[in-house]
Design a protein around this motif. Structure first.
Motif, short mmCIF file in Angstrom:
data_model
loop_
_atom_site.label_atom_id
_atom_site.label_comp_id
_atom_site.label_asym_id
_atom_site.label_seq_id
_atom_site.Cartn_x
_atom_site.Cartn_y
_atom_site.Cartn_z
N PHE A 47 35.74 10.06 -44.32
CA PHE A 47 35.82 9.98 -42.75
C PHE A 47 34.86 10.81 -42.05
O PHE A 47 34.87 10.83 -41.00
CB PHE A 47 37.42 10.34 -42.41
CG PHE A 47 38.46 9.56 -42.81
CD1 PHE A 47 38.51 8.14 -42.28
CD2 PHE A 47 39.19 9.93 -43.84
CE1 PHE A 47 39.60 7.43 -42.72
CE2 PHE A 47 40.16 9.04 -44.30
CZ PHE A 47 40.73 7.85 -43.74
N GLY A 48 33.69 11.20 -42.98
CA GLY A 48 32.79 12.06 -42.25
C GLY A 48 33.33 13.44 -41.63
O GLY A 48 32.68 13.98 -40.90
N LEU A 49 34.35 14.04 -42.30
CA LEU A 49 34.80 15.16 -41.77
C LEU A 49 34.52 16.57 -42.87
O LEU A 49 34.06 16.24 -44.03
CB LEU A 49 36.46 15.19 -41.94
CG LEU A 49 36.86 13.93 -40.96
CD1 LEU A 49 38.41 13.78 -41.11
CD2 LEU A 49 36.77 14.17 -39.53
N ASP A 50 34.26 17.82 -42.29
CA ASP A 50 34.36 18.79 -43.06
C ASP A 50 35.42 19.23 -43.78
O ASP A 50 35.40 20.67 -44.17
CB ASP A 50 33.37 19.80 -42.11
CG ASP A 50 34.09 20.44 -41.17
OD1 ASP A 50 35.05 19.69 -40.76
OD2 ASP A 50 33.78 21.06 -40.30
N ALA B 64 44.55 13.93 -35.17
CA ALA B 64 45.38 13.09 -36.19
C ALA B 64 44.62 13.03 -37.36
O ALA B 64 45.39 12.45 -38.13
CB ALA B 64 45.81 11.76 -35.21
N MET B 65 43.57 13.42 -37.76
CA MET B 65 42.95 12.98 -39.01
C MET B 65 43.66 13.65 -40.10
O MET B 65 43.69 13.29 -41.10
CB MET B 65 41.35 13.16 -38.57
CG MET B 65 40.73 12.35 -37.72
SD MET B 65 40.81 10.61 -38.25
CE MET B 65 40.19 10.46 -39.93
N GLN B 66 44.01 14.89 -39.89
CA GLN B 66 44.74 15.91 -40.92
C GLN B 66 45.87 15.00 -41.48
O GLN B 66 46.01 14.82 -42.52
CB GLN B 66 44.92 16.91 -40.45
CG GLN B 66 45.34 17.82 -41.62
CD GLN B 66 44.31 18.14 -42.70
OE1 GLN B 66 43.47 18.84 -42.60
NE2 GLN B 66 44.49 17.82 -43.97
N LEU B 67 46.59 14.51 -40.27
CA LEU B 67 48.08 13.71 -40.75
C LEU B 67 47.64 12.45 -41.37
O LEU B 67 48.31 12.00 -42.33
CB LEU B 67 48.52 13.61 -39.35
CG LEU B 67 49.89 12.82 -39.41
CD1 LEU B 67 50.92 13.30 -40.44
CD2 LEU B 67 50.59 12.57 -38.08
N LEU B 68 46.58 11.69 -40.90
CA LEU B 68 46.36 10.32 -41.49
C LEU B 68 45.84 10.61 -42.95
O LEU B 68 46.47 9.93 -44.09
CB LEU B 68 45.14 9.99 -40.78
CG LEU B 68 44.56 8.52 -41.49
CD1 LEU B 68 45.59 7.36 -41.48
CD2 LEU B 68 43.25 8.18 -40.59
#
Length: 411
Positions: A155-158, A352-356
């Protein structure tokens, strides 16, 4: 690994191994007196079989090397270091620590099929399931190249999925398999609310106490095993206070619900609440502030106290509430991080990305474990037979399956 880390790693490994006898005591006290040997043997059988398989090839399968980009790899090569022949001292300690997680995950499943399973069939199931489910899932979650471990990069996250000590790999994994086996083996004779009362409540309390004791190795053990203990950024202090706090709060959450629902707060309820709190804090012990851990414990205790009633409403016979405590508690602890994980949770500075990501990991592990466990269990039931005869179940299966009695009383 320096001497301090090494000493704690060995101690933590022993603590986590001791948790499986704790499971045996906890489960053994909950069944009827004529099934206690069978119940406890399922845990000790897991210790023997899984320990051997882990050393031979499981540690290799649970290890996926780091990759440059997000990819899916099912598991590590089981023959890359067969029998751990080439591992150095630090690697052997880390491998042994990992073995204790595999052992207890398998042992947890057994509670769902108490009073009615053949020991040989259980051992066959355990060997196949740990090989094709636990070893790969552990690689997905904790391997440097595991797809869950690296989901954030997709997802392009760190940052990525948080599962510090096994909300997905241990508890959701075991709970989903437990549900599958409960469906395969079917209901006990006379299945109804109150079918069996625990035959030895002190044994249940002892088992819960051992689990809580060992859980400090379960949660804080990785801080030493992987060389993190004692550094300035070590989270071991946070881990141990959260392991205490969430568990304590879960006891309160469970017994309050029990009092409101049934009119009495029971010792078995307190013990079950403690286990529910331990389950919920497992994935999140290093990523919540102590206050949010207390809230998590309260929620887990209360919700799991209600969740154990689902089997009566939905008609699946999860004898010792593995689904209601481990599957539900694991889901709560895993998803809770999506809201309250420090810095990334939806309500504490994140989005919301952590929850996803937490939800993706939880759902995939749940579905994979359930389906594969059902297929393995169904195949064993239709070939060798998994369930004992009804008359043996009614009489108590200790003497039939093991030729022993838990309590040999003489004049």
């Amino acid at each position: 690994m320096d001497s301090g880390n090494l000493a704690w790693s060995v101690a933590a490994t022993a603590l986590v191994l001791f948790m499986t006898p704790g499971v045996a005591f906890f489960y053994g006290g909950l069944v009827k007196a004529k099934s206690v040997v069978s119940m406890m043997m399922m845990s000790f059988g897991a210790m023997g079989l899984v320990g051997v398989l882990w050393i031979l090839f499981g540690a290799n399968m649970a290890s996926i090397g780091e990759t440059d980009s997000w990819t899916f790899t099912f598991a590590g090569n089981p023959f890359s270091d067969f029998g751990l022949a080439g591992a150095d001292s630090d690697g052997l300690v880390s491998a042994t620590f990992g073995a204790t997680f595999a052992i207890i995950t398998v042992a947890l499943i057994s509670g769902a099929i108490a009073d009615r399973a053949k020991f040989g069939s259980w051992m066959l199931f355990a060997g196949i399931w740990v090989t094709v489910v636990y070893f790969p899932v552990a690689a997905w979650v904790w391997g440097a190249g595991g797809w869950i471990y690296n989901l954030g990069s997709a997802f392009g996250l760190d940052y990525s999925v948080i599962d510090y000590a096994g909300g997905t790999a241990v508890h959701i994994n075991a709970g989903a398999a437990a549900l599958a086996l409960a469906l395969v083996l079917g209901k006990r004779v006379g299945f109804q609310k109150g079918i069996n009362k625990p035959h030895n409540v002190p044994l249940v309390m002892l088992g819960a106490a051992i689990l809580w004791f060992g859980w400090f190795g379960f949660n804080a053990g990785a801080e030493g095993t992987f060389g993190l203990l004692g550094t300035e950024d070590s989270s071991v202090g946070l881990i141990v206070v959260n392991t205490l706090g969430a568990t304590a709060a879960a006891i309160l959450g469970w017994i309050v619900v029990e009092k409101l629902k049934d009119g009495k707060a029971t010792s078995v309820g307190a013990a079950s609440g403690a286990v529910a709190g331990l389950v919920a804090i497992t994935p999140s012990c290093a990523n919540l502030t102590p206050g949010w851990s207390l809230l998590l414990g309260l929620l887990a205790g209360a919700v799991c106290a209600l969740a154990i009633e689902l089997k009566w409403r939905l008609g699946y016979d999860d004898a010792l509430d593995v689904v209601g405590i481990h599957l539900v508690g694991g889901l709560i602890g895993t998803l809770y991080l999506g809201f309250f994980a420090t810095g990334t949770g939806l309500f504490v500075g994140g989005d919301a990305m952590q929850l996803l990501m937490q939800a993706i990991a939880a759902v995939v592990v749940l579905a994979y474990s359930f389906v594969v466990a059902y297929v393995i269990g169904f195949a064993i039931e239709k070939t060798l037979g998994f369930r004992v005869r009804n008359e043996d179940e009614i009489a108590g299966i200790d003497t039939v399956v093991h030729g022993e009695e838990g309590y040999a009383l003489v004049d």
